[in-house]
Design a protein around this motif. Structure first.
Motif, PDB file in Angstrom:
ATOM      1  N   LEU A  11       0.818  -1.211   0.000  1.00  0.00           N
ATOM      2  CA  LEU A  11       0.000   0.000   0.000  1.00  0.00           C
ATOM      3  C   LEU A  11       0.855   1.265   0.000  1.00  0.00           C
ATOM      4  O   LEU A  11       0.547   2.233  -0.701  1.00  0.00           O
ATOM      5  N   MET A  12       1.933   1.239   0.757  1.00  0.00           N
ATOM      6  CA  MET A  12       2.812   2.411   0.797  1.00  0.00           C
ATOM      7  C   MET A  12       3.492   2.624  -0.550  1.00  0.00           C
ATOM      8  O   MET A  12       3.598   3.750  -1.028  1.00  0.00           O
ATOM      9  N   LEU A  13       3.945   1.549  -1.167  1.00  0.00           N
ATOM     10  CA  LEU A  13       4.596   1.665  -2.470  1.00  0.00           C
ATOM     11  C   LEU A  13       3.624   2.164  -3.530  1.00  0.00           C
ATOM     12  O   LEU A  13       3.971   2.993  -4.363  1.00  0.00           O
ATOM     13  N   VAL A  14       2.403   1.665  -3.502  1.00  0.00           N
ATOM     14  CA  VAL A  14       1.392   2.112  -4.455  1.00  0.00           C
ATOM     15  C   VAL A  14       1.117   3.595  -4.241  1.00  0.00           C
ATOM     16  O   VAL A  14       1.022   4.366  -5.198  1.00  0.00           O
ATOM     17  N   GLY A  15       1.018   4.001  -2.998  1.00  0.00           N
ATOM     18  CA  GLY A  15       0.788   5.412  -2.692  1.00  0.00           C
ATOM     19  C   GLY A  15       1.909   6.297  -3.194  1.00  0.00           C
ATOM     20  O   GLY A  15       1.685   7.336  -3.792  1.00  0.00           O
ATOM     21  N   PHE A  16       3.160   5.880  -2.968  1.00  0.00           N
ATOM     22  CA  PHE A  16       4.295   6.661  -3.440  1.00  0.00           C
ATOM     23  C   PHE A  16       4.364   6.695  -4.954  1.00  0.00           C
ATOM     24  O   PHE A  16       4.654   7.707  -5.547  1.00  0.00           O
ATOM     25  N   SER A  17       4.118   5.565  -5.612  1.00  0.00           N
ATOM     26  CA  SER A  17       4.210   5.566  -7.072  1.00  0.00           C
ATOM     27  C   SER A  17       3.074   6.373  -7.678  1.00  0.00           C
ATOM     28  O   SER A  17       3.258   7.027  -8.688  1.00  0.00           O
ATOM     29  N   ALA A  18       1.894   6.359  -7.067  1.00  0.00           N
ATOM     30  CA  ALA A  18       0.798   7.176  -7.582  1.00  0.00           C
ATOM     31  C   ALA A  18       1.152   8.651  -7.443  1.00  0.00           C
ATOM     32  O   ALA A  18       0.899   9.445  -8.338  1.00  0.00           O
ATOM     33  N   ARG A  19       1.783   9.014  -6.323  1.00  0.00           N
ATOM     34  CA  ARG A  19       2.187  10.395  -6.117  1.00  0.00           C
ATOM     35  C   ARG A  19       3.259  10.793  -7.120  1.00  0.00           C
ATOM     36  O   ARG A  19       3.247  11.881  -7.660  1.00  0.00           O
ATOM     37  N   ALA A  20       4.187   9.895  -7.393  1.00  0.00           N
ATOM     38  CA  ALA A  20       5.264  10.194  -8.323  1.00  0.00           C
ATOM     39  C   ALA A  20       4.749  10.309  -9.752  1.00  0.00           C
ATOM     40  O   ALA A  20       5.303  11.041 -10.547  1.00  0.00           O
ATOM     41  N   GLN A  21       3.688   9.591 -10.076  1.00  0.00           N
ATOM     42  CA  GLN A  21       3.197   9.583 -11.440  1.00  0.00           C
ATOM     43  C   GLN A  21       2.282  10.762 -11.749  1.00  0.00           C
ATOM     44  O   GLN A  21       2.114  11.110 -12.903  1.00  0.00           O
ATOM     45  N   THR A  22       1.676  11.362 -10.755  1.00  0.00           N
ATOM     46  CA  THR A  22       0.788  12.479 -10.990  1.00  0.00           C
ATOM     47  C   THR A  22       1.572  13.766 -10.792  1.00  0.00           C
ATOM     48  O   THR A  22       1.914  14.127  -9.689  1.00  0.00           O
ATOM     49  N   LEU A  23       1.850  14.417 -11.901  1.00  0.00           N
ATOM     50  CA  LEU A  23       2.637  15.634 -11.863  1.00  0.00           C
ATOM     51  C   LEU A  23       1.756  16.835 -12.161  1.00  0.00           C
ATOM     52  O   LEU A  23       0.759  16.721 -12.868  1.00  0.00           O
ATOM     53  N   SER A  24       2.164  17.973 -11.651  1.00  0.00           N
ATOM     54  CA  SER A  24       1.434  19.200 -11.966  1.00  0.00           C
ATOM     55  C   SER A  24       1.731  19.583 -13.416  1.00  0.00           C
ATOM     56  O   SER A  24       2.718  19.140 -14.006  1.00  0.00           O
ATOM     57  N   GLY A  25       0.875  20.420 -13.969  1.00  0.00           N
ATOM     58  CA  GLY A  25       1.079  20.883 -15.334  1.00  0.00           C
ATOM     59  C   GLY A  25       2.396  21.620 -15.499  1.00  0.00           C
ATOM     60  O   GLY A  25       3.079  21.476 -16.516  1.00  0.00           O
ATOM     61  N   LYS A  26       2.767  22.387 -14.493  1.00  0.00           N
ATOM     62  CA  LYS A  26       4.028  23.128 -14.541  1.00  0.00           C
ATOM     63  C   LYS A  26       5.210  22.166 -14.578  1.00  0.00           C
ATOM     64  O   LYS A  26       6.164  22.373 -15.329  1.00  0.00           O
ATOM     65  N   CYS A 150      11.951  11.177  -4.867  1.00  0.00           N
ATOM     66  CA  CYS A 150      10.844  10.242  -4.694  1.00  0.00           C
ATOM     67  C   CYS A 150      11.372   8.822  -4.469  1.00  0.00           C
ATOM     68  O   CYS A 150      10.893   8.100  -3.599  1.00  0.00           O
ATOM     69  N   LEU A 151      12.367   8.437  -5.253  1.00  0.00           N
ATOM     70  CA  LEU A 151      12.952   7.103  -5.088  1.00  0.00           C
ATOM     71  C   LEU A 151      13.635   6.960  -3.739  1.00  0.00           C
ATOM     72  O   LEU A 151      13.528   5.910  -3.088  1.00  0.00           O
ATOM     73  N   LEU A 152      14.337   8.006  -3.321  1.00  0.00           N
ATOM     74  CA  LEU A 152      14.992   7.962  -2.010  1.00  0.00           C
ATOM     75  C   LEU A 152      13.976   7.864  -0.875  1.00  0.00           C
ATOM     76  O   LEU A 152      14.176   7.130   0.094  1.00  0.00           O
ATOM     77  N   SER A 153      12.880   8.587  -0.984  1.00  0.00           N
ATOM     78  CA  SER A 153      11.866   8.513   0.073  1.00  0.00           C
ATOM     79  C   SER A 153      11.213   7.142   0.097  1.00  0.00           C
ATOM     80  O   SER A 153      10.920   6.601   1.169  1.00  0.00           O
ATOM     81  N   THR A 154      11.015   6.550  -1.082  1.00  0.00           N
ATOM     82  CA  THR A 154      10.462   5.195  -1.139  1.00  0.00           C
ATOM     83  C   THR A 154      11.434   4.209  -0.499  1.00  0.00           C
ATOM     84  O   THR A 154      11.024   3.333   0.280  1.00  0.00           O
ATOM     85  N   ALA A 155      12.721   4.348  -0.791  1.00  0.00           N
ATOM     86  CA  ALA A 155      13.729   3.461  -0.197  1.00  0.00           C
ATOM     87  C   ALA A 155      13.767   3.641   1.319  1.00  0.00           C
ATOM     88  O   ALA A 155      13.906   2.656   2.063  1.00  0.00           O
ATOM     89  N   ALA A 156      13.626   4.880   1.789  1.00  0.00           N
ATOM     90  CA  ALA A 156      13.633   5.129   3.235  1.00  0.00           C
ATOM     91  C   ALA A 156      12.450   4.452   3.910  1.00  0.00           C
ATOM     92  O   ALA A 156      12.588   3.869   4.999  1.00  0.00           O
ATOM     93  N   VAL A 157      11.301   4.492   3.285  1.00  0.00           N
ATOM     94  CA  VAL A 157      10.115   3.832   3.849  1.00  0.00           C
ATOM     95  C   VAL A 157      10.341   2.325   3.905  1.00  0.00           C
ATOM     96  O   VAL A 157      10.055   1.666   4.917  1.00  0.00           O
ATOM     97  N   ILE A 158      10.861   1.766   2.826  1.00  0.00           N
ATOM     98  CA  ILE A 158      11.109   0.322   2.782  1.00  0.00           C
ATOM     99  C   ILE A 158      12.112  -0.075   3.857  1.00  0.00           C
ATOM    100  O   ILE A 158      11.911  -1.066   4.569  1.00  0.00           O
ATOM    101  N   LEU A 159      13.191   0.702   4.006  1.00  0.00           N
ATOM    102  CA  LEU A 159      14.189   0.393   5.031  1.00  0.00           C
ATOM    103  C   LEU A 159      13.602   0.526   6.439  1.00  0.00           C
ATOM    104  O   LEU A 159      13.903  -0.288   7.320  1.00  0.00           O
ATOM    105  N   SER A 160      12.768   1.516   6.649  1.00  0.00           N
ATOM    106  CA  SER A 160      12.140   1.689   7.962  1.00  0.00           C
ATOM    107  C   SER A 160      11.237   0.512   8.301  1.00  0.00           C
ATOM    108  O   SER A 160      11.271  -0.015   9.422  1.00  0.00           O
TER     109      SER A 160
END
Length: 172
Positions: A11-26, A150-160
Motif C-alpha cells: 500500500l505504501m509503495l502504491v501510494g508513493f508511485s501514484a504520487r510520483a506519477q501524478t505531476l502538476s502541469g508546470k 521520490c525514489l529515495l523517500s520510497t527506499a527510506a520507507v522500505i528500510l524503515s
C-alpha cells in the motif's frame, strides 16, 4: 503478521508511485516541453504555446501531444501545417495519463496570459527586453531531482519497515 507487513508495504509503495506519477502541469511542461516550446517567449523549435488553449480544442491538443505524427498521417490539416511550418521536425509522442494531460492544459491556460504579460515591455525600451523576459514554466527543481527524491523517500520507507520488522523478530 507477515501478511499484514507485506500489505502495508504494498500500500505504501502504491501510494508513493501514484504520487510520483501524478505531476502538476508546470512540472510536466518544465520536464518535457521547455526544450522546444515557450509560453509567451516566442517560438523555439516548436511554436510558442501562449494562448494555445484559446486557438485549439482541448481534445485536439491532447491528441497532438499524444501523437502528432498519427494526426498528420490521418490527414489533420492543422497538424500537417504545423509540422511543415516548423521544419518538418516531428514532435515526439508522449504517454501522459488523462489527468496529466488535463494538468498540462490547465497550466497552459493559466500560464498563457501571465507569460504574455510578463514579456510585454514598455515601448522605447528595447535595450532591456532580454533582461525582463521571464520564461513561464522555468523549472524550480529539475524533474530528475524530483524523481531521485521520490525514489529515495520510497527506499527510506522500505528500510524503515524492514528495520521495524527485524526488530520485532529479534524481540520474539
Amino acid at each position: 503478521m507477515k501478511t499484514r507487513l507485506w500489505a502495508t508495504l504494498v500500500l505504501m509503495l502504491v501510494g508513493f508511485s501514484a504520487r510520483a506519477q501524478t505531476l502538476s502541469g508546470k512540472e510536466i511542461f518544465a520536464g518535457n516541453c521547455t526544450a522546444c516550446h515557450s509560453i509567451g517567449g516566442g517560438d523555439i523549435l516548436g511554436p510558442d504555446l501562449a494562448g494555445v488553449t484559446e486557438r485549439r480544442e482541448a481534445d485536439w491538443i491532447k491528441s497532438f501531444i499524444t501523437n502528432s505524427q498519427q494526426m498528420i498521417a490521418a490527414g489533420d490539416e492543422v497538424a500537417a501545417e504545423l509540422f511543415n511550418k516548423y521544419n518538418k521536425i516531428p514532435m515526439p509522442p508522449h504517454k501522459f495519463s488523462d489527468e496529466e494531460l488535463n494538468n498540462l492544459l490547465s497550466y497552459l491556460e493559466e500560464a498563457g496570459p501571465e507569460a504574455v504579460a510578463e514579456t510585454t515591455l514598455p515601448k522605447g525600451t528595447p535595450e532591456i527586453a532580454e533582461a525582463q523576459v521571464v520564461k513561464a514554466g522555468s523549472p524550480e527543481m529539475p524533474m530528475s531531482v524530483k524523481v531521485i527524491l521520490c525514489l529515495l523517500s520510497t527506499a527510506a520507507v522500505i528500510l524503515s519497515i524492514t528495520a521495524i520488522y527485524l526488530l520485532r523478530m529479534l524481540r520474539s
